[in-house]
Motif scaffolding. Sequence first.
Motif, PDB file in Angstrom:
ATOM      1  N   ASN A 419      68.798 -57.815  -8.757  1.00 16.08           N
ATOM      2  CA  ASN A 419      68.292 -56.472  -9.050  1.00 16.08           C
ATOM      3  C   ASN A 419      68.687 -55.970 -10.433  1.00 16.08           C
ATOM      4  O   ASN A 419      67.963 -55.169 -11.027  1.00 16.08           O
ATOM      5  N   ASP A 420      69.823 -56.437 -10.925  1.00 10.22           N
ATOM      6  CA  ASP A 420      70.288 -56.009 -12.237  1.00 10.22           C
ATOM      7  C   ASP A 420      71.462 -56.894 -12.627  1.00 10.22           C
ATOM      8  O   ASP A 420      71.910 -57.742 -11.850  1.00 10.22           O
ATOM      9  N   GLY A 421      71.965 -56.668 -13.831  1.00 10.34           N
ATOM     10  CA  GLY A 421      73.115 -57.423 -14.286  1.00 10.34           C
ATOM     11  C   GLY A 421      72.776 -58.342 -15.441  1.00 10.34           C
ATOM     12  O   GLY A 421      71.617 -58.517 -15.825  1.00 10.34           O
ATOM     13  N   ASN A 422      73.816 -58.930 -16.005  1.00 12.47           N
ATOM     14  CA  ASN A 422      73.685 -59.929 -17.064  1.00 12.47           C
ATOM     15  C   ASN A 422      74.205 -61.250 -16.522  1.00 12.47           C
ATOM     16  O   ASN A 422      75.393 -61.371 -16.205  1.00 12.47           O
ATOM     17  N   ILE A 423      73.330 -62.231 -16.431  1.00 14.34           N
ATOM     18  CA  ILE A 423      73.667 -63.500 -15.792  1.00 14.34           C
ATOM     19  C   ILE A 423      73.399 -64.631 -16.776  1.00 14.34           C
ATOM     20  O   ILE A 423      72.286 -64.753 -17.299  1.00 14.34           O
ATOM     21  N   ASP A 424      74.413 -65.434 -17.029  1.00 14.94           N
ATOM     22  CA  ASP A 424      74.295 -66.557 -17.958  1.00 14.94           C
ATOM     23  C   ASP A 424      74.785 -67.808 -17.245  1.00 14.94           C
ATOM     24  O   ASP A 424      75.939 -67.880 -16.824  1.00 14.94           O
ATOM     25  N   ILE A 425      73.899 -68.813 -17.111  1.00 13.78           N
ATOM     26  CA  ILE A 425      74.197 -69.992 -16.302  1.00 13.78           C
ATOM     27  C   ILE A 425      74.038 -71.259 -17.129  1.00 13.78           C
ATOM     28  O   ILE A 425      73.021 -71.443 -17.807  1.00 13.78           O
ATOM     29  N   THR A 426      75.027 -72.123 -17.066  1.00 18.69           N
ATOM     30  CA  THR A 426      74.930 -73.469 -17.616  1.00 18.69           C
ATOM     31  C   THR A 426      75.169 -74.454 -16.482  1.00 18.69           C
ATOM     32  O   THR A 426      76.160 -74.343 -15.758  1.00 18.69           O
ATOM     33  N   SER A 427      74.256 -75.409 -16.309  1.00 13.00           N
ATOM     34  CA  SER A 427      74.379 -76.334 -15.186  1.00 13.00           C
ATOM     35  C   SER A 427      73.979 -77.739 -15.601  1.00 13.00           C
ATOM     36  O   SER A 427      73.116 -77.924 -16.460  1.00 13.00           O
ATOM     37  N   SER A 428      74.597 -78.726 -14.962  1.00 15.70           N
ATOM     38  CA  SER A 428      74.219 -80.115 -15.205  1.00 15.70           C
ATOM     39  C   SER A 428      73.044 -80.524 -14.333  1.00 15.70           C
ATOM     40  O   SER A 428      72.443 -81.572 -14.552  1.00 15.70           O
ATOM     41  N   ASP A 429      72.707 -79.715 -13.331  1.00 21.13           N
ATOM     42  CA  ASP A 429      71.506 -79.939 -12.534  1.00 21.13           C
ATOM     43  C   ASP A 429      70.709 -78.632 -12.559  1.00 21.13           C
ATOM     44  O   ASP A 429      70.447 -78.107 -13.624  1.00 21.13           O
ATOM     45  N   ASP A 430      70.336 -78.087 -11.407  1.00 26.69           N
ATOM     46  CA  ASP A 430      69.513 -76.879 -11.388  1.00 26.69           C
ATOM     47  C   ASP A 430      70.336 -75.644 -11.771  1.00 26.69           C
ATOM     48  O   ASP A 430      71.472 -75.485 -11.331  1.00 26.69           O
ATOM     49  N   GLY A 431      69.703 -74.756 -12.536  1.00 24.89           N
ATOM     50  CA  GLY A 431      70.383 -73.513 -12.876  1.00 24.89           C
ATOM     51  C   GLY A 431      70.426 -72.566 -11.699  1.00 24.89           C
ATOM     52  O   GLY A 431      71.486 -72.121 -11.271  1.00 24.89           O
ATOM     53  N   ILE A 432      69.261 -72.244 -11.141  1.00 27.82           N
ATOM     54  CA  ILE A 432      69.154 -71.439  -9.919  1.00 27.82           C
ATOM     55  C   ILE A 432      68.404 -72.282  -8.898  1.00 27.82           C
ATOM     56  O   ILE A 432      67.273 -72.686  -9.146  1.00 27.82           O
ATOM     57  N   ASN A 433      69.037 -72.555  -7.781  1.00 33.36           N
ATOM     58  CA  ASN A 433      68.432 -73.396  -6.744  1.00 33.36           C
ATOM     59  C   ASN A 433      68.285 -72.585  -5.464  1.00 33.36           C
ATOM     60  O   ASN A 433      69.268 -72.099  -4.911  1.00 33.36           O
ATOM     61  N   VAL A 434      67.047 -72.411  -5.009  1.00 36.32           N
ATOM     62  CA  VAL A 434      66.762 -71.617  -3.815  1.00 36.32           C
ATOM     63  C   VAL A 434      66.263 -72.578  -2.747  1.00 36.32           C
ATOM     64  O   VAL A 434      65.183 -73.148  -2.867  1.00 36.32           O
ATOM     65  N   SER A 435      67.073 -72.754  -1.706  1.00 42.43           N
ATOM     66  CA  SER A 435      66.768 -73.772  -0.701  1.00 42.43           C
ATOM     67  C   SER A 435      67.403 -73.409   0.621  1.00 42.43           C
ATOM     68  O   SER A 435      68.476 -72.806   0.669  1.00 42.43           O
ATOM     69  N   SER A 436      66.737 -73.804   1.700  1.00 42.56           N
ATOM     70  CA  SER A 436      67.279 -73.540   3.035  1.00 42.56           C
ATOM     71  C   SER A 436      68.336 -74.547   3.419  1.00 42.56           C
ATOM     72  O   SER A 436      69.109 -74.325   4.347  1.00 42.56           O
ATOM     73  N   GLY A 437      68.348 -75.673   2.750  1.00 42.36           N
ATOM     74  CA  GLY A 437      69.313 -76.705   3.113  1.00 42.36           C
ATOM     75  C   GLY A 437      69.074 -77.273   4.479  1.00 42.36           C
ATOM     76  O   GLY A 437      69.983 -77.715   5.164  1.00 42.36           O
ATOM     77  N   SER A 438      67.821 -77.293   4.928  1.00 39.87           N
ATOM     78  CA  SER A 438      67.497 -77.758   6.280  1.00 39.87           C
ATOM     79  C   SER A 438      67.650 -79.250   6.447  1.00 39.87           C
ATOM     80  O   SER A 438      67.402 -79.791   7.504  1.00 39.87           O
ATOM     81  N   SER A 439      68.091 -79.908   5.368  1.00 42.83           N
ATOM     82  CA  SER A 439      68.261 -81.357   5.450  1.00 42.83           C
ATOM     83  C   SER A 439      69.548 -81.752   6.143  1.00 42.83           C
ATOM     84  O   SER A 439      69.929 -82.909   6.156  1.00 42.83           O
ATOM     85  N   ASN A 440      70.252 -80.735   6.727  1.00 41.65           N
ATOM     86  CA  ASN A 440      71.483 -81.004   7.471  1.00 41.65           C
ATOM     87  C   ASN A 440      72.536 -81.648   6.598  1.00 41.65           C
ATOM     88  O   ASN A 440      73.205 -82.589   6.988  1.00 41.65           O
ATOM     89  N   THR A 441      72.666 -81.140   5.384  1.00 40.43           N
ATOM     90  CA  THR A 441      73.654 -81.683   4.473  1.00 40.43           C
ATOM     91  C   THR A 441      74.962 -80.939   4.637  1.00 40.43           C
ATOM     92  O   THR A 441      75.374 -80.185   3.780  1.00 40.43           O
TER      93      THR A 441
END
Length: 740
Positions: A419-441
């Motif tokens: 909704n607001d804020g200052n967000i700075d992301i550095t990642s070696s894979d996905d920066g923002i990952n949206v997932s249900s994780g239904s793979s039973n991991t």
Amino acid sequence: MRKKLISIICISVLSVSVVLSGCQSKSSSKNNSEVSNQTSTLDEDETDTSNISKFEIDPDYTADELEYDYDEAEAVAITLNGDSISCKSSDVKIDGSTITIQKAGTYLLSGTLTDGSIIVDSDDEENVRLIFNGVEISSSTTSPLYIKNAEKTIVTLVERTENTLSDSENYTLDDDSDKEPNGTIFSKDDLVINGLGNLTVNANYNHGIQSKDLLKIISGNIDITSVGDSIIGKDGVIVKEAVINIDSEEDGIKATKAEENKGYIYLDNPEITIKAKKDGVQAATCLYVKDGNYNIETGENSQSNVANKDSDTSKKSGTSNDSDISKASETSNSDTSTDYSRKGMKAGVDITIENGEYDIDSEDDGIHSNNSITVNAGTVNIASGDDGVHADTELTINNGDITVSESYEGLEAKYITINDGNIDITSSDDGINVSSGSSNTSDDGNAPGAGDRPELPTNENGEADTNAGNRPEMPTNENGEADTNAGNRPELPTNENGEADTNAGNRPEMPTNENGEADTNAGNRPEMPTNENGEADTNVGNRPEMPTNENGDNTSGNDGGMMPGGGQGGFDESDGSELVINGGIVHVNASGDGIDSNGTITINGGEIYVDGPTSGGDGALDYADTCEINGGILVAAGSIGMATAPTSGSTQYSVNAAFSTTYNGGTKVTVKDSSGNEVLTYTPAKNFQSFVFSTDKLKSGETYTIYTGDTQEGTFTVSDITTTVGNVSSGMGGGKPDYR
């Protein structure tokens, strides 16, 4: 993320979930057996929090808990004299160097006890208050302070005094069935610590400060070094305005009871520094941070696990189900296994951050919840070996400055709302990952990537033997070097110069043309047909040309199902995950997908800048269902191989631009309207060929010009909700952008 799908399935098939139950029935038998240091909590609670919802935490400070002053004339004086204790009150029992306080009241302690202990054992309904006025207590056999029974015990640290409690590696247990006591300060009932003095706890047997009910630390300067957990409150831990420094071989601060309105941690403006081999702060249920300053380091460091993640394709893509909220390690101090959780801040149900300053360097997730996380304000700096901020279900950021300087994935949850804020992301894979994780991991609290994946066999030096198994070693020649010509493969024949004759055998030489050059068109393969300009006509055959409008502009938009550049984001089916950005400034620098949703992306406002991947197998934007932008600014730069753009359900115009060449990071991209007014400018941090952007300044039917640096790339006219500019297929086969 698409590339993870196969490995996730493999993990699901191979993983074996191990559930450790530490609950034991209590017994009144007292065997007084001597045991060596126990770096585990043997009276642990169930870890299932699936039926517990987020609840409000009331610190319920009482007047006596906030009171530091005392009347020395009304207090019972206890003097510690090395190997003896003196006290004139009949309310205490002295047995050599052990004193037992049997009644409620206020007791003033001072002096040094070289090998003894203070025991509180009162049946009264009133509180016991211990005033530490410069005490030093050591014990070679038990807890220096053992609160066996009391309504509530308050330990007050007198201002400008130094107080030290130390135990040894061996205990003679008072209750062998429950393995108690097992901490330098151990209480079976509610325990409160307050005052303005200093307290040092040296826990050589197991835990530092432990309460089997509620533990409150109101104030004081407290240093704890422990071979076990440093601070434990079974029912809960509340820390107000104390200054706490922790060096722990296990967890820093934790609450263990997985029950409604229990097992919580409430942090109310303390200053806490934690260096822990396992988790920094761990709540079985809810963690609520009102304010404060936090410096947390867990495991080895963030760098070591990022390196492991980058080489481990079995990384989860969603929830971890970290069930190790109160799991004890049944190992000794000499155990070098890393089969445990090393998160910065963790909770089984919910984490709410109201404000505060955070510096977290964690080998595992920086901030992790098995359910939900809400950030309302604060300054959060995270360097993580796994996820920066991870919630199994819902992550909501209402405000705050959040920097994830190192991570495998920056933000991860099934539902993410910014909704607001200052967000700075550095990642070696996905920066923002949206997932249900239904793979039973399932993470089950172990080191990320752990499970049933076998370790590499080792050679005689203890190093990974990469030649193990049935694969034969490479034969060697007379010099001991690998003989690459060994076996039945014949050597290449040589010509008159002794060089390898690559034309030997029955393979005919390449025919030549009239200039004596190799004729690559010789044989029966027809030449490429040409158009009226004499150029190769790449559109011949039955493949239709790209549709254009009356202006000759490419109108393929984002609905043609083409990859890349015009179609939907991913090859995965939608799992219902949702990313919603309503405001704030978000910057992502990702080596994998910049923003990846296994469901939908909705942008209603804010500013989103993505420096996406340079590899062709990832995209700055990636989604399984739709990506709709209705307001704000979006810039997504990166490689072209998997580049995608917002979909047709958007209400704000977007452009999916592809360049004929890959530009270096630091090359400024500028978009101007027909009057020369600047519409958008951005300088990608990394190499890029795809440049997707959206702003409310884009208008239908208007013409714009794109510049890279000072070079004009071309002009385009906004013709659809998403206008494709350039040859968006160049990532698949090259080609010059088709600017109209």
